[in-house]
Write an enzyme that holds these catalytic residues in place. Structure first.
Site, mmCIF file in Angstrom:
data_model
loop_
_atom_site.group_PDB
_atom_site.id
_atom_site.type_symbol
_atom_site.label_atom_id
_atom_site.label_comp_id
_atom_site.label_asym_id
_atom_site.label_seq_id
_atom_site.Cartn_x
_atom_site.Cartn_y
_atom_site.Cartn_z
ATOM 1 N N ASP A 91 -27.681 27.973 0.876
ATOM 2 C CA ASP A 91 -27.530 27.725 -0.554
ATOM 3 C C ASP A 91 -27.394 26.225 -0.791
ATOM 4 O O ASP A 91 -27.300 25.438 0.148
ATOM 5 C CB ASP A 91 -26.343 28.515 -1.123
ATOM 6 C CG ASP A 91 -25.024 28.160 -0.447
ATOM 7 O OD1 ASP A 91 -24.954 27.127 0.223
ATOM 8 O OD2 ASP A 91 -24.065 28.945 -0.598
ATOM 9 N N SER A 92 -27.387 25.828 -2.046
ATOM 10 C CA SER A 92 -27.480 24.402 -2.368
ATOM 11 C C SER A 92 -26.140 23.692 -2.377
ATOM 12 O O SER A 92 -26.081 22.467 -2.340
ATOM 13 C CB SER A 92 -28.136 24.228 -3.733
ATOM 14 O OG SER A 92 -27.266 24.676 -4.762
ATOM 15 N N GLY A 93 -25.048 24.446 -2.477
ATOM 16 C CA GLY A 93 -23.727 23.856 -2.608
ATOM 17 C C GLY A 93 -23.199 23.847 -4.028
ATOM 18 O O GLY A 93 -22.011 23.609 -4.251
ATOM 19 N N GLY A 94 -24.051 24.115 -4.995
ATOM 20 C CA GLY A 94 -23.646 24.027 -6.395
ATOM 21 C C GLY A 94 -22.529 24.984 -6.774
ATOM 22 O O GLY A 94 -21.572 24.604 -7.455
ATOM 23 N N PHE A 95 -22.635 26.236 -6.344
ATOM 24 C CA PHE A 95 -21.628 27.229 -6.732
ATOM 25 C C PHE A 95 -20.266 26.892 -6.140
ATOM 26 O O PHE A 95 -19.231 26.982 -6.802
ATOM 27 C CB PHE A 95 -22.062 28.627 -6.293
ATOM 28 C CG PHE A 95 -21.040 29.691 -6.598
ATOM 29 C CD1 PHE A 95 -20.898 30.187 -7.881
ATOM 30 C CD2 PHE A 95 -20.202 30.176 -5.600
ATOM 31 C CE1 PHE A 95 -19.939 31.154 -8.169
ATOM 32 C CE2 PHE A 95 -19.248 31.144 -5.872
ATOM 33 C CZ PHE A 95 -19.120 31.635 -7.169
ATOM 34 N N ASP A 145 -28.341 23.203 -8.074
ATOM 35 C CA ASP A 145 -28.189 23.591 -9.473
ATOM 36 C C ASP A 145 -26.743 23.439 -9.895
ATOM 37 O O ASP A 145 -25.848 23.275 -9.072
ATOM 38 C CB ASP A 145 -28.670 25.026 -9.706
ATOM 39 C CG ASP A 145 -27.855 26.055 -8.929
ATOM 40 O OD1 ASP A 145 -27.249 25.683 -7.905
ATOM 41 O OD2 ASP A 145 -27.830 27.227 -9.335
ATOM 42 N N GLN A 188 -31.573 29.930 -14.324
ATOM 43 C CA GLN A 188 -30.261 29.996 -14.969
ATOM 44 C C GLN A 188 -30.453 30.409 -16.434
ATOM 45 O O GLN A 188 -31.553 30.701 -16.862
ATOM 46 C CB GLN A 188 -29.547 28.649 -14.849
ATOM 47 C CG GLN A 188 -29.152 28.251 -13.430
ATOM 48 C CD GLN A 188 -27.978 29.061 -12.903
ATOM 49 O OE1 GLN A 188 -27.370 29.878 -13.601
ATOM 50 N NE2 GLN A 188 -27.640 28.825 -11.632
ATOM 51 N N GLY A 215 -26.404 32.521 -11.509
ATOM 52 C CA GLY A 215 -25.495 32.624 -12.637
ATOM 53 C C GLY A 215 -25.088 34.031 -12.993
ATOM 54 O O GLY A 215 -24.540 34.260 -14.083
ATOM 55 N N ASP A 265 -27.561 38.589 -1.243
ATOM 56 C CA ASP A 265 -26.553 38.219 -0.245
ATOM 57 C C ASP A 265 -25.185 38.470 -0.843
ATOM 58 O O ASP A 265 -25.019 38.449 -2.067
ATOM 59 C CB ASP A 265 -26.664 36.734 0.125
ATOM 60 C CG ASP A 265 -26.069 35.840 -0.961
ATOM 61 O OD1 ASP A 265 -24.905 35.415 -0.796
ATOM 62 O OD2 ASP A 265 -26.738 35.587 -1.979
ATOM 63 N N CYS A 303 -23.022 58.068 10.719
ATOM 64 C CA CYS A 303 -23.270 56.663 11.048
ATOM 65 C C CYS A 303 -23.296 56.466 12.556
ATOM 66 O O CYS A 303 -22.507 57.075 13.289
ATOM 67 C CB CYS A 303 -22.177 55.794 10.419
ATOM 68 S SG CYS A 303 -22.373 54.025 10.732
ATOM 69 N N CYS A 305 -23.017 53.310 14.019
ATOM 70 C CA CYS A 305 -22.421 52.035 14.410
ATOM 71 C C CYS A 305 -21.300 52.280 15.421
ATOM 72 O O CYS A 305 -20.779 53.396 15.528
ATOM 73 C CB CYS A 305 -21.894 51.293 13.185
ATOM 74 S SG CYS A 305 -20.243 51.824 12.652
ATOM 75 N N CYS A 308 -18.010 54.039 14.167
ATOM 76 C CA CYS A 308 -18.111 55.481 13.917
ATOM 77 C C CYS A 308 -18.446 56.256 15.180
ATOM 78 O O CYS A 308 -17.987 57.391 15.363
ATOM 79 C CB CYS A 308 -19.174 55.741 12.851
ATOM 80 S SG CYS A 308 -18.756 55.052 11.229
ATOM 81 N N HIS A 334 -19.367 48.031 10.919
ATOM 82 C CA HIS A 334 -19.728 49.247 10.181
ATOM 83 C C HIS A 334 -20.316 48.894 8.818
ATOM 84 O O HIS A 334 -21.368 49.426 8.426
ATOM 85 C CB HIS A 334 -18.520 50.159 9.986
ATOM 86 C CG HIS A 334 -18.782 51.224 8.971
ATOM 87 N ND1 HIS A 334 -19.486 52.373 9.251
ATOM 88 C CD2 HIS A 334 -18.516 51.268 7.628
ATOM 89 C CE1 HIS A 334 -19.618 53.092 8.147
ATOM 90 N NE2 HIS A 334 -19.045 52.436 7.154
#
Length: 374
Positions: A91-95, A145, A188, A215, A265, A303, A305, A308, A334
């Site tokens: 990611d860009s770092g903005g958030f 952004d 945005q 956003g 994500d 499941c 995994c 489980c 899991h």
């Protein structure tokens, strides 16, 4: 060294395809586990891959502060540094600047802020964000952004969006020509359709390898988010991947795919695993609850995994209550396994033209709730 996006099938607005990169293919719709500081917490890279993940997300803000992008670069890049040889999106770092940094000052040039770690002063501009992500060596790079804190006035959201569009143009110029790497623009505009449309026009005019919807998932609620997703994805080019940032819960993921989203994500599977929450086809299970302490049954009988397959609810309850590290390890594995199972189910259903039936079964299973206590 080329990259591409190929759509294989659609079912309604839901899409399945492949993003091809020199480091491997990313099957879409794709869920990206979050490796904030160069690791998916409580997981080995090989274990993350075993859950079915094709790509991880790394965090520009955290890595630039510690251990620094320059150090990662000197040590061979983020892939080598964290022992993950498949694609990475950063990611860009903005958030994070908006949500974590102290004493943030925003100008047309960029953002200056004090580190939440040690108070040191830093600046991120579109050009610096592109430089950091180049040093990290990420395969998919996000434009820098500005993320306004919500709630905000329509005027503030519009001003922020237009600043982000000017920064997107600067990001594209600074990114330059990098074969084998992709640059995504970020739409945005809050929850206002006209602003989203203006943002989409600006981004497509610049031209990117993919487009994110930013956003959202910042506290507006699922109904408002889906309201935006009813129109926002189709404002973006159909022949490019569409990435909904920061989503989300299983039903958020399914609803986003239904509306034309290709990538997502979220920290939720790993964060919830460390706090005793397990996502299952029957809904959320809180392993900390006393009802599990004598239960020899698995978390989810269907499941495969390790949590489980090899352990009981009673054991998982015990190690969580005892604050043992294996608790976060098993529950995170899991949760990531379950999220990737959802993605594979979605991809198969879209390819078969049965997404509506798959979605109905998904919601019915979760609505049924957890198995009865013994």
């Amino acid at each position: 060294m080329s990259t591409s996006f190929t759509l294989h099938a659609t079912d309604g607005r839901a899409r399945t395809g492949v993003i091809s990169t020199p480091r491997g293919d990313i099957r879409t719709p794709a869920f990206m586990p979050v490796g904030t500081a160069g690791t998916v917490k409580a997981m080995l890279p090989g274990s993350v891959r075993a859950t079915g993940a094709d790509i991880l997300l790394g965090n520009t803000y955290h890595l630039m502060l510690r251990p620094t992008a320059e150090r990662v670069h000197r040590l061979g890049g983020l892939h080598k540094f964290m022992n993950w040889d498949r694609p990475i999106l950063t990611d860009s770092g903005g958030f994070q600047v908006m949500s974590l940094a102290d004493l943030r000052k925003l100008t047309e040039h960029g953002v200056t802020f004090k580190s939440h770690i040690d108070g040191s002063k830093h600046e991120i501009t579109p050009e610096r964000s592109m430089e950091i992500q180049r040093l990290l060596g990420s395969d998919i790079v996000m434009c820098f952004d500005e993320c306004p804190a919500l709630p905000a006035t329509d005027e503030a959201v519009a001003d922020s969006m237009r600043l982000s569009m000017r920064w997107a143009e600067r990001s594209k110029l600074a990114f330059g020509d990098r074969p084998g790497h992709m640059l995504f623009g970020i739409q945005q505009g809050g929850v206002t359709e006209e602003l989203r449309a203006e943002s989409a026009r600006a981004l497509t005019g610049i031209g990117f390898d993919g487009y994110a919807i930013g956003g959202l998932a910042v506290g507006e609620g699922q109904e408002a988010m889906f309201g935006v997703l009813d129109y926002a994805p189709e404002m973006l080019p159909a022949d490019k991947p569409r990435y909904l940032m920061g989503v989300g819960k299983p039903d958020d993921i399914v609803g986003a795919v239904k509306r034309g989203v290709d990538m997502m994500d979220c920290v939720l599977p790993s964060r919830s695993g460390r706090t005793g929450q397990a996502f299952t086809r029957h809904g959320v299970v809180n392993i900390k609850n006393a009802r599990h302490q004598d239960d020899p049954r698995p978390l989810d009988e269907a499941c495969t995994c390790p949590a489980c397959r090899d352990y009981s609810r009673a054991y998982l309850h015990h190690v969580f209550r005892s604050h043992e590290m294996i608790s976060g390890m098993l529950l995170t594995w899991h949760n990531l396994h379950y999220f990737q199972e959802i993605m594979q189910g979605i991809r198969d259903a879209i390819a078969a033209g049965t997404f509506a039936d798959w979605e109905a079964a998904f919601h019915a299973g979760r609505a049924a709730g957890d198995i009865d206590p013994l």
